[in-house]
Design a protein around this motif. Structure first.
Motif, mmCIF file in Angstrom:
data_model
loop_
_atom_site.group_PDB
_atom_site.id
_atom_site.type_symbol
_atom_site.label_atom_id
_atom_site.label_comp_id
_atom_site.label_asym_id
_atom_site.label_seq_id
_atom_site.Cartn_x
_atom_site.Cartn_y
_atom_site.Cartn_z
ATOM 1 N N GLU A 116 -2.144 -13.067 -4.977
ATOM 2 C CA GLU A 116 -3.562 -12.725 -4.823
ATOM 3 C C GLU A 116 -3.775 -11.753 -3.658
ATOM 4 N N HIS A 119 -2.974 -8.513 -5.070
ATOM 5 C CA HIS A 119 -4.035 -8.077 -5.987
ATOM 6 C C HIS A 119 -5.243 -7.541 -5.218
ATOM 7 N N GLU A 196 -1.473 -12.781 -13.617
ATOM 8 C CA GLU A 196 -2.490 -13.830 -13.742
ATOM 9 C C GLU A 196 -2.159 -14.830 -14.846
HETATM 10 FE FE FE2 Z 1 -5.547 -11.900 -8.932
#
Ligand code: FE2
Ligand code: FE2
Length: 300
Positions: A116, A119, A196
């Motif tokens: 994350e 990301h 994901e």
């Molecule tokens: Fe993500």
């Protein structure tokens, strides 16, 4: 004493996901060509997914303005992605605080936090590369995110995460396969969709386990809060500021988007997998279905 029994389902899932992460993970800073110029005439998302698609206002816009709108809409969605990933990371780390931090389940949670973080940097760089503002989810969602990320129970943490991940996945999966869409956006979407898939498996399995632990009162509270989180995060995907950025009257555009059946269908399309799963798990009861999910157009 070391155990010789078979790993439990939670450990098995985590081990499988860790193996998958070891095999296929990306570093968007180097795996994406950030310097490639935008391709003239290509969209930033399939035009049918724009909030204004198919309306009289859309018909009055120039082609250039329509493409520009999809650019700002994609940037807005990416900024909401960063907002939610930050919330999710805090919830994941919180979920580990009172349990083993060394087993496979914990190691996957740390892997997910690392994913994350990459990301969020990727979405931030996308927004910067597109030359768009950092729209964010808006003041109200920002304020409501604070108690949610601090106090959500494990069911809400994983179900809330799953909801946003499913919504982004539906939209990004479709766009990454669409040749009318800019290669940069498709590359970003591809990285996100692939990584994901593991997060969604983890969140689904964990939600099933956590729901089973809830007492009646806590289940009711979880259902209500989850409905609000879903309604809020879907409503805030596209910031009203995008309309000003492409030279439209904001009030008129917001009104038009709100009444646009194509945009309502897009939101239902994005939410559908999460809605089915939550219904199956008893996380959407008849009352919330009517009062929140249907009222906000997330179910027909
Ligand atoms: Fe993500
Ligand atoms: Fe995720």
């Amino acid at each position: 004493m070391p155990s010789t029994t078979m790993p439990d389902p939670r450990t098995k899932t985590a081990e499988r996901l860790l193996a998958s992460a070891a095999k296929v993970s990306f570093d968007p800073q180097t795996d994406i060509d950030w310097s490639a110029p935008a391709v003239p005439g290509l969209w930033y998302m399939p035009p049918e997914r724009s909030t204004l698609y198919g309306t009289p206002l859309w018909d009055r816009m120039t082609d250039e303005q329509r493409i520009e709108l999809t650019k700002h809409e994609v940037a807005s969605v990416a900024s909401v992605g960063i907002w939610f990933e930050t919330i999710l990371n805090q919830m994941l780390l919180r979920s580990l605080y009172d349990r083993s931090m060394t087993d496979a389940h914990a190691r996957f949670a740390f892997t997910e936090v690392a994913d994350e973080c990459r990301h969020s940097m990727m979405f931030g760089r996308l927004i910067e590369t597109l030359g768009c503002p950092d729209y964010g989810p808006g003041r109200l969602a920002h304020a409501l995110g604070r108690p949610f990320k601090t106090f959500s129970n494990p069911t809400l943490s994983f179900a809330g995460a799953l909801y946003v991940e499913e919504v982004l996945d539906a939209l990004q999966r479709e766009a990454m396969n669409d040749e009318r869409v800019q290669p940069l956006v498709r590359a970003v979407n591809r990285v996100h969709v692939i990584e994901e898939a593991r997060h969604m498996r983890y969140a689904r399995d964990e939600t099933v386990r956590q729901v089973a632990e809830l007492g009646r009162g806590e289940q009711l509270v979880s259902r209500v809060v989850l409905s609000v989180v879903a309604a809020m995060s879907t409503a805030r995907l596209v910031h009203p500021g995008v309309y000003a950025s492409v030279g439209l009257d904001v009030d008129e555009a917001v009104r038009t988007a709100r009444g646009n059946p194509a945009w309502a269908a897009t939101r239902r399309f994005a939410a559908r997998k999460a809605v089915d799963f939550f219904t199956e798990q008893g996380l959407i009861g008849p009352a919330e279905r009517r009062l929140v999910w249907r009222a906000t157009g997330l179910v027909a």
